[in-house]
Design an enzyme around this catalytic site. Structure first.
Site, PDB file in Angstrom:
ATOM      1  N   CYS A   2       0.827  -1.206   0.000  1.00 11.15           N
ATOM      2  CA  CYS A   2       0.000   0.000   0.000  1.00 11.15           C
ATOM      3  C   CYS A   2       0.867   1.264   0.000  1.00 11.15           C
ATOM      4  CB  CYS A   2      -0.870   0.027   1.233  1.00 11.15           C
ATOM      5  SG  CYS A   2      -1.883  -1.437   1.391  1.00 11.15           S
ATOM      6  N   ARG A  27       4.977  -0.064  -6.126  1.00  8.45           N
ATOM      7  CA  ARG A  27       4.930  -0.891  -4.920  1.00  8.45           C
ATOM      8  C   ARG A  27       3.962  -2.057  -5.057  1.00  8.45           C
ATOM      9  NH1 ARG A  27       7.183   1.432  -0.564  1.00  8.45           N
ATOM     10  NH2 ARG A  27       5.825   0.334   0.868  1.00  8.45           N
ATOM     11  N   TRP A  75      -3.117  -2.628  -1.505  1.00  8.51           N
ATOM     12  CA  TRP A  75      -2.837  -4.011  -1.874  1.00  8.51           C
ATOM     13  C   TRP A  75      -3.663  -4.845  -0.899  1.00  8.51           C
ATOM     14  CZ3 TRP A  75      -0.347  -8.432   0.174  1.00  8.51           C
ATOM     15  CH2 TRP A  75       0.065  -9.376  -0.770  1.00  8.51           C
ATOM     16  N   ASN A 101      -1.782   2.077   5.848  1.00  6.47           N
ATOM     17  CA  ASN A 101      -0.915   0.971   5.421  1.00  6.47           C
ATOM     18  C   ASN A 101      -0.693   0.076   6.630  1.00  6.47           C
ATOM     19  OD1 ASN A 101      -0.637   2.316   3.044  1.00  6.47           O
ATOM     20  ND2 ASN A 101       1.554   2.713   3.231  1.00  6.47           N
ATOM     21  N   GLY A 102      -0.658  -1.230   6.414  1.00  4.64           N
ATOM     22  CA  GLY A 102      -0.382  -2.154   7.519  1.00  4.64           C
ATOM     23  C   GLY A 102      -1.592  -3.000   7.845  1.00  4.64           C
ATOM     24  N   GLU A 483      17.428 -17.927  -8.101  1.00  9.57           N
ATOM     25  CA  GLU A 483      17.055 -16.556  -8.412  1.00  9.57           C
ATOM     26  C   GLU A 483      16.560 -16.441  -9.860  1.00  9.57           C
ATOM     27  OE1 GLU A 483      16.275 -14.015  -6.992  1.00  9.57           O
ATOM     28  OE2 GLU A 483      16.605 -12.323  -8.331  1.00  9.57           O
ATOM     29  N   LYS A 487      12.859 -15.086 -10.894  1.00 10.23           N
ATOM     30  CA  LYS A 487      12.650 -13.940 -11.788  1.00 10.23           C
ATOM     31  C   LYS A 487      11.700 -14.327 -12.912  1.00 10.23           C
ATOM     32  CE  LYS A 487      13.686 -11.480  -9.976  1.00 10.23           C
ATOM     33  NZ  LYS A 487      14.225 -10.997  -8.741  1.00 10.23           N
ATOM     34  N   GLU A 490       8.062 -14.842 -11.686  1.00 11.77           N
ATOM     35  CA  GLU A 490       7.441 -13.587 -11.249  1.00 11.77           C
ATOM     36  C   GLU A 490       6.894 -12.758 -12.402  1.00 11.77           C
ATOM     37  OE1 GLU A 490      10.897 -11.948  -9.018  1.00 11.77           O
ATOM     38  OE2 GLU A 490       9.357 -11.209  -7.684  1.00 11.77           O
ATOM     39  N   HIS A 506      16.742 -37.933  -7.927  1.00 14.07           N
ATOM     40  CA  HIS A 506      16.022 -38.378  -6.723  1.00 14.07           C
ATOM     41  C   HIS A 506      14.543 -37.997  -6.796  1.00 14.07           C
ATOM     42  CE1 HIS A 506      19.777 -39.636  -4.982  1.00 14.07           C
ATOM     43  NE2 HIS A 506      20.297 -38.460  -5.336  1.00 14.07           N
ATOM     44  N   LYS A 606       5.863  -4.623  -3.945  1.00 11.61           N
ATOM     45  CA  LYS A 606       7.294  -4.325  -3.834  1.00 11.61           C
ATOM     46  C   LYS A 606       7.810  -4.558  -2.417  1.00 11.61           C
ATOM     47  CE  LYS A 606      11.273  -3.044  -5.233  1.00 11.61           C
ATOM     48  NZ  LYS A 606      11.986  -4.108  -5.933  1.00 11.61           N
TER      49      LYS A 606
END
Ligand code: F6R
Length: 611
Positions: A2, A27, A75, A101-102, A483, A487, A490, A506, A606
């Protein structure tokens, strides 16, 4: 996640708020809204989707008169991303508006309390509880600042709040707990924002609000109070990063710009910390005795930051000979880790506000360990609360998918490993010197890799339509594979997994069929042959091999791989900094070919400030 922006001045507020919200878009969010005050009346507009919808609904803000207001990008946490759940939220009766926010953890209990007092709720959000709680106390005293302080004392969890009331339309109030909020002074106006990017166009002079503090903003004045309402004086901080850092500067996407910026960001992060061939970490007031006493290091972070830890684990063990473990912050915090005076926890975070990493840091400190953090955002919670902080000088990272933060964090882990190795006498002088020398040319070698963009774009065009892509590698190449795979998933939304190459047989090898793409990272010199054997195993089951190796390793892979991308040779320890670059570019070009929203991938934020 947010975002909050608030304005009080002489200009029309809504267009300024909308501009601020656009700068917070990176964000990640799913709805947006603004509220303005004029003539003792609050006017609210909020919509699901992007800020563009809000711009269209308000004619760029022009339809909302008034010179005081608040804006928000949400968000979704409590409740779907709908118009109703978007912020701002108003109190029952519409007198007070709040952006938040939060997460208010005890919202259910507070809502029951407020319902028992006759308050009604329109949305499913915890924010509506916050605004009604303020309204409840305000109804008792008629003093908004007091009401905010009283409400804050009752709320558990995290919050940054901007508050506007129709009875005092020439005042904005702000408070926060465990979520960032700055208050800023500009020419003829004052601002509040959850992130300086929102207001940099107008001012660089900011006050950082600390937990429980309350700020009261009018057009020409800002006053600060403790949670007990005692007046306090705070110091202004000058933000010196350039606004162009938060703009695309001719690139099609922030991601591509940030990929291209990596050599320079690594230069800025590393070069001032190498003097006369030695790693000098002035910021760390850390003794050789303490470093020698260490029996265990935990590297803690989330997502990409965790994968930096996954790579650093190998290097710290190799160079400094300290048992080291990389662990996800979300797991660390609930795993009862064995910690004490001889354990160091290294928290890695771009934003410095990731909820799980904050919790892990606090858990570590509470259990007697010291915390060294590697952080990009100056003054963030993790930076402030750690025993030691090393800043990555990456500048603002706007694209949700992290690239230059990864590279600069990784670079700092090399410096820490070298510093620790030296203090413990664990590394012979010639190897130390060789690594330092190669560190100084690392940004140049990164540039060389990035110049190979066209080949990587070409290779991406061969594979962009796959539905599953696997990555394999060993040791440090495995860390880079993790990584690379993150990427790719995402931003392209292709299903992808990374496996330690030796683990394939395995289980995961059952997934390989005709035409499955296996990206084989085989840069780590000592294990290239082993990784090639694993590539041969999947190739003989129909896989297509895209190999990533060094100039040195190319010959060995040429009989096995269908396509080969090379990176320059360097010391093994530094390989991840080069190997990650083609993987970032591959993810970028695949996502581009698939027409994805590269800078703002679906469902992602973000800075993940909730658990
Ligand atoms: C991936 C990505 C995330 C972040 C993670 C931690 O591209 O950006 O996985 O790395 O959310 O964020 P910070 O580093 O801010 O703690």
């Amino acid at each position: 996640m947010c975002g909050i922006v608030g304005y009080i001045g002489d200009e029309q507020a809504a267009p300024i708020l909308l501009e601020g919200l656009k700068r917070l878009e990176y964000r990640g969010y799913d709805s947006a809204g603004v509220v303005v005050a004029r003539g003792g009346k609050l006017t609210l507009t909020k919509t699901r989707g992007y800020v563009e919808n809000l711009v269209a609904a308000t004619d760029g803000g022009l339809r909302l008169p008034g010179t005081v207001g608040l804006g928000h990008t949400r968000w979704a946490t409590h409740g779907q991303p709908t118009d109703e759940n978007a912020h701002p939220h108003v109190s029952d009766g519409g007198k007070i508006a709040v952006v938040h926010n939060g997460i208010i953890e005890n919202y259910a209990k507070l809502r029951e309390f407020l319902r028992s007092k006759g308050y009604h709720f329109q949305s499913e959000t915890d924010t509506e509880v916050a605004v009604n709680l303020i309204a409840f106390f305000y109804a008792e005293s008629g003093d908004l600042k007091l009401a905010v302080a009283q409400a804050a004392r009752r709320m558990e969890g995290s919050y940054a709040l901007g508050i506007l009331c129709e009875d005092c339309p020439d005042t904005l109030i702000a408070t926060k707990k465990e979520a960032p909020l700055v208050v800023a002074v500009a020419e003829g106006a004052n601002f509040l924002a959850s992130d300086v990017a929102a207001i940099l166009e107008y001012t660089r002079e900011v006050y950082r609000l600390q937990d429980d503090e309350i700020a009261v903003l009018t057009r020409d004045k800002i006053e600060f109070f403790t949670g007990e309402l005692d007046p306090i004086t705070k110091s202004l901080e000058h933000i010196d990063w350039d606004i162009s850092a938060a703009e695309k500067g001719g690139y099609e996407h922030f991601m591509l710009k940030e990929i291209a910026e990596q050599p320079e960001s690594v230069r800025k992060t590393v070069f001032p910390r190498i003097r006369y061939g030695r790693v000098v970490l002035d910021e760390l007031d850390i003794s050789d005795e303490y470093i020698k006493s260490l029996t265990h290091i935990y590297l803690v972070g989330c997502g990409t930051a965790f994968y930096v830890g996954a790579a650093a684990k190998y290097n710290l063990e190799k160079l400094a000979r300290i048992p080291t473990e990389a662990i996800m912050a979300s797991e660390f915090r609930y795993s009862a880790p064995i910690l004490g005076a001889t354990t160091l926890v290294i928290c890695i975070s771009q934003s410095g506000t990731t909820a799980d990493t904050i919790a892990a840091m606090r858990e570590a400190k509470a259990r007697g360990a010291r915390v060294l953090s590697i952080v990009n955002v100056v003054g963030s919670v993790i930076a402030e609360e750690s025993d030691w902080t090393l800043y990555t000088w990456a500048g603002p990272e706007i694209c949700v998918a992290s690239t230059k933060a990864y590279s600069t964090q990784l670079a700092l882990t090399y410096l820490v490993a070298l510093r620790f190795a030296e203090a413990r006498g664990a590394l012979d002088a010639a190897e130390y010197d060789a690594i330092v020398a190669l560190l100084q040319v690392l940004p140049d070698r990164m540039e060389t890799v990035l110049q190979n963009r066209e080949q990587i774009q070409y290779v991406s065009s061969l594979f962009f339509n796959r539905e599953d892509i696997f990555f394999i590698g060993r040791n440090i190449d495995y860390a880079v594979s993790l990584e690379g795979s993150l990427k790719l998933k995402e931003i392209s939304y292709i299903h992808s997994e990374a496996y330690a190459a030796g683990e394939l047989k395995h289980g995961p090898i059952a997934l390989i069929e005709d035409g499955t793409l296996v990206i084989t990272v085989a840069a780590y010199n000592k294990l290239i042959d082993k990784t090639i054997s694993n590539a041969v195993e999947v190739k003989s089951r129909g896989a297509i091999i895209l190999a990533l190796t060094t100039d040195n390793g190319k010959a060995a892979l040429s009989g096995v791989a269908d396509e080969i991308i090379t990176i320059p040779d360097t010391h093994d320890v530094l390989l991840p900094s080069l190997a990650v670059l083609p993987l970032q570019l591959f993810a970028y070009y695949v996502a581009l070919a698939r027409g994805r929203e590269i800078d703002k991938p679906r469902n992602l934020a973000k800075s993940v400030t909730v658990e």
